[in-house]
Design a protein around this motif. Structure first.
Motif, PDB file in Angstrom:
ATOM      1  N   ALA A  90      45.454  21.044  -1.397  1.00 58.15           N
ATOM      2  CA  ALA A  90      45.001  22.412  -1.170  1.00 58.15           C
ATOM      3  C   ALA A  90      46.002  23.168  -0.303  1.00 58.15           C
ATOM      4  O   ALA A  90      46.337  24.318  -0.588  1.00 58.15           O
ATOM      5  N   ARG A  91      46.497  22.529   0.761  1.00 62.13           N
ATOM      6  CA  ARG A  91      47.485  23.178   1.623  1.00 62.13           C
ATOM      7  C   ARG A  91      48.751  23.523   0.828  1.00 62.13           C
ATOM      8  O   ARG A  91      49.302  24.610   0.954  1.00 62.13           O
ATOM      9  N   ARG A  92      49.202  22.575   0.003  1.00 58.70           N
ATOM     10  CA  ARG A  92      50.403  22.831  -0.791  1.00 58.70           C
ATOM     11  C   ARG A  92      50.159  23.946  -1.812  1.00 58.70           C
ATOM     12  O   ARG A  92      51.025  24.802  -2.021  1.00 58.70           O
ATOM     13  N   ALA A  93      48.988  23.945  -2.446  1.00 58.02           N
ATOM     14  CA  ALA A  93      48.669  24.995  -3.428  1.00 58.02           C
ATOM     15  C   ALA A  93      48.622  26.364  -2.768  1.00 58.02           C
ATOM     16  O   ALA A  93      49.171  27.339  -3.295  1.00 58.02           O
ATOM     17  N   VAL A  94      47.987  26.437  -1.597  1.00 55.82           N
ATOM     18  CA  VAL A  94      47.889  27.720  -0.899  1.00 55.82           C
ATOM     19  C   VAL A  94      49.279  28.185  -0.462  1.00 55.82           C
ATOM     20  O   VAL A  94      49.623  29.360  -0.602  1.00 55.82           O
ATOM     21  N   ALA A  95      50.087  27.276   0.054  1.00 50.83           N
ATOM     22  CA  ALA A  95      51.440  27.650   0.486  1.00 50.83           C
ATOM     23  C   ALA A  95      52.268  28.143  -0.708  1.00 50.83           C
ATOM     24  O   ALA A  95      52.937  29.179  -0.624  1.00 50.83           O
ATOM     25  N   ALA A 103      38.966  26.980   2.352  1.00 50.04           N
ATOM     26  CA  ALA A 103      38.934  27.748   3.603  1.00 50.04           C
ATOM     27  C   ALA A 103      39.110  26.859   4.831  1.00 50.04           C
ATOM     28  O   ALA A 103      39.768  27.236   5.797  1.00 50.04           O
ATOM     29  N   ASP A 104      38.579  25.648   4.791  1.00 47.71           N
ATOM     30  CA  ASP A 104      38.634  24.783   5.970  1.00 47.71           C
ATOM     31  C   ASP A 104      40.027  24.203   6.234  1.00 47.71           C
ATOM     32  O   ASP A 104      40.311  23.773   7.345  1.00 47.71           O
ATOM     33  N   VAL A 105      40.929  24.205   5.254  1.00 47.39           N
ATOM     34  CA  VAL A 105      42.269  23.651   5.498  1.00 47.39           C
ATOM     35  C   VAL A 105      43.247  24.700   6.003  1.00 47.39           C
ATOM     36  O   VAL A 105      44.366  24.367   6.391  1.00 47.39           O
ATOM     37  N   LEU A 106      42.834  25.960   6.036  1.00 42.08           N
ATOM     38  CA  LEU A 106      43.749  27.020   6.446  1.00 42.08           C
ATOM     39  C   LEU A 106      44.162  26.910   7.905  1.00 42.08           C
ATOM     40  O   LEU A 106      45.248  27.320   8.281  1.00 42.08           O
ATOM     41  N   ALA A 107      43.294  26.352   8.729  1.00 43.63           N
ATOM     42  CA  ALA A 107      43.608  26.251  10.158  1.00 43.63           C
ATOM     43  C   ALA A 107      44.847  25.392  10.388  1.00 43.63           C
ATOM     44  O   ALA A 107      45.604  25.637  11.326  1.00 43.63           O
ATOM     45  N   ASP A 108      45.082  24.402   9.554  1.00 47.62           N
ATOM     46  CA  ASP A 108      46.205  23.490   9.731  1.00 47.62           C
ATOM     47  C   ASP A 108      47.379  23.794   8.806  1.00 47.62           C
ATOM     48  O   ASP A 108      48.345  23.034   8.773  1.00 47.62           O
ATOM     49  N   LEU A 109      47.297  24.889   8.070  1.00 47.62           N
ATOM     50  CA  LEU A 109      48.347  25.206   7.108  1.00 47.62           C
ATOM     51  C   LEU A 109      49.648  25.544   7.832  1.00 47.62           C
ATOM     52  O   LEU A 109      49.691  26.424   8.687  1.00 47.62           O
ATOM     53  N   ASP A 110      50.691  24.817   7.523  1.00 45.46           N
ATOM     54  CA  ASP A 110      52.006  25.073   8.104  1.00 45.46           C
ATOM     55  C   ASP A 110      52.745  26.018   7.164  1.00 45.46           C
ATOM     56  O   ASP A 110      53.288  25.596   6.146  1.00 45.46           O
ATOM     57  N   ALA A 111      52.707  27.311   7.517  1.00 42.59           N
ATOM     58  CA  ALA A 111      53.318  28.314   6.650  1.00 42.59           C
ATOM     59  C   ALA A 111      53.810  29.477   7.501  1.00 42.59           C
ATOM     60  O   ALA A 111      53.254  29.753   8.565  1.00 42.59           O
ATOM     61  N   PRO A 112      54.824  30.180   7.018  1.00 44.84           N
ATOM     62  CA  PRO A 112      55.301  31.361   7.742  1.00 44.84           C
ATOM     63  C   PRO A 112      54.250  32.475   7.751  1.00 44.84           C
ATOM     64  O   PRO A 112      53.347  32.509   6.905  1.00 44.84           O
ATOM     65  N   ASP A 113      54.411  33.399   8.689  1.00 44.01           N
ATOM     66  CA  ASP A 113      53.455  34.494   8.825  1.00 44.01           C
ATOM     67  C   ASP A 113      53.297  35.292   7.542  1.00 44.01           C
ATOM     68  O   ASP A 113      52.204  35.740   7.217  1.00 44.01           O
ATOM     69  N   GLN A 114      54.384  35.486   6.807  1.00 44.80           N
ATOM     70  CA  GLN A 114      54.329  36.248   5.563  1.00 44.80           C
ATOM     71  C   GLN A 114      53.376  35.576   4.564  1.00 44.80           C
ATOM     72  O   GLN A 114      52.628  36.247   3.855  1.00 44.80           O
ATOM     73  N   LEU A 128      39.250  34.863   9.886  1.00 47.47           N
ATOM     74  CA  LEU A 128      39.421  34.868  11.341  1.00 47.47           C
ATOM     75  C   LEU A 128      40.529  33.909  11.766  1.00 47.47           C
ATOM     76  O   LEU A 128      41.352  34.240  12.626  1.00 47.47           O
ATOM     77  N   THR A 129      40.543  32.738  11.180  1.00 51.14           N
ATOM     78  CA  THR A 129      41.584  31.757  11.501  1.00 51.14           C
ATOM     79  C   THR A 129      42.964  32.337  11.219  1.00 51.14           C
ATOM     80  O   THR A 129      43.870  32.271  12.062  1.00 51.14           O
ATOM     81  N   LEU A 130      43.124  32.916  10.046  1.00 54.24           N
ATOM     82  CA  LEU A 130      44.421  33.478   9.675  1.00 54.24           C
ATOM     83  C   LEU A 130      44.799  34.662  10.563  1.00 54.24           C
ATOM     84  O   LEU A 130      45.934  34.761  11.028  1.00 54.24           O
ATOM     85  N   THR A 131      43.843  35.551  10.816  1.00 57.42           N
ATOM     86  CA  THR A 131      44.126  36.739  11.622  1.00 57.42           C
ATOM     87  C   THR A 131      44.521  36.341  13.036  1.00 57.42           C
ATOM     88  O   THR A 131      45.483  36.879  13.601  1.00 57.42           O
ATOM     89  N   ARG A 132      43.800  35.393  13.614  1.00 53.38           N
ATOM     90  CA  ARG A 132      44.149  34.936  14.970  1.00 53.38           C
ATOM     91  C   ARG A 132      45.531  34.297  15.004  1.00 53.38           C
ATOM     92  O   ARG A 132      46.289  34.485  15.955  1.00 53.38           O
ATOM     93  N   ARG A 133      45.859  33.527  13.974  1.00 54.28           N
ATOM     94  CA  ARG A 133      47.187  32.903  13.936  1.00 54.28           C
ATOM     95  C   ARG A 133      48.279  33.962  13.848  1.00 54.28           C
ATOM     96  O   ARG A 133      49.314  33.855  14.504  1.00 54.28           O
ATOM     97  N   ILE A 134      48.050  34.977  13.045  1.00 49.15           N
ATOM     98  CA  ILE A 134      49.045  36.039  12.898  1.00 49.15           C
ATOM     99  C   ILE A 134      49.206  36.800  14.209  1.00 49.15           C
ATOM    100  O   ILE A 134      50.323  37.078  14.647  1.00 49.15           O
TER     101      ILE A 134
END
Length: 195
Positions: free
Chosen positions: A25-30, A54-65, A86-92
């Protein structure tokens, strides 16, 4: 190439994107997040994957873009996807450089406030909007630049609505009056069209 193949065959896309383990899932999202900046079809595929992972987004290693691309396909409003947003917005926000443009910080704080409200957390939503309002008040002090007054009025309106929801009616009225004042100041800077 992969995106074109998945776009051309909905059955293949479904088979590839269903029942992903967290790593897949992380690789697919990236992959889809990177591709969605250039290929609209990838954004469509990404919008199908995000609810599932949605639950794997917190650990997704990806650039801000990539994080922004993923966030942009999350539909608003969505109570179910609010935690992922929320997870993504806070990370950004946490990745914004110290010298980020104030207007950029305001935009992200406002977005954070909207998602916090959607997630049922009006006190934290109010805090994010208060931070945005403070920045905009400073920007709007410059009498030569009225471009921030409309944004300030909008944030104050949202904040007043949150205060009203939290039964802080006196604060809500005060902010509504401040929003009207900002709009009056803005109107005073516009050319007179009655002549």
């Amino acid at each position: 190439h992969t995106i074109r193949e998945l776009e051309a065959s909905p059955a293949l896309a479904e088979a590839c994107l269903d029942a992903l383990d967290p790593g897949q899932a992380r690789r697919a999202v990236a992959l889809l997040g990177r591709a969605s900046t250039d290929h609209p079809a990838a954004a469509e595929l990404l919008s199908r994957v995000v609810p599932v992972i949605a639950d794997v987004l917190a650990d997704l290693d990806a650039p801000d873009q990539v994080l922004e691309a993923i966030l942009n396909v999350i539909p608003y409003p969505s109570v179910v996807l609010a935690p992922a947003a929320l997870t993504l917005t806070r990370r950004i926000i946490s990745a914004l450089p110290g010298d980020a443009q104030p207007a950029q910080r305001v935009a992200w704080l406002t977005r954070l406030g909207a998602w916090l409200r959607e997630a049922g957390n009006p006190a934290d939503a109010a805090h994010a909007n208060e931070q945005a309002a403070d920045i905009l008040r400073e920007l709007a002090k410059d009498a030569r630049d009225s471009s921030y007054l409309a944004d300030l009025a909008g944030v104050l309106r949202n904040l007043g609505s949150l205060y009203s929801d939290m039964e802080r009616n006196a604060d809500a009225v005060r902010l509504s009056e401040e929003a009207v004042d900002a709009l009056r100041r803005l109107a005073g800077t516009l050319p007179d069209r009655s002549a």
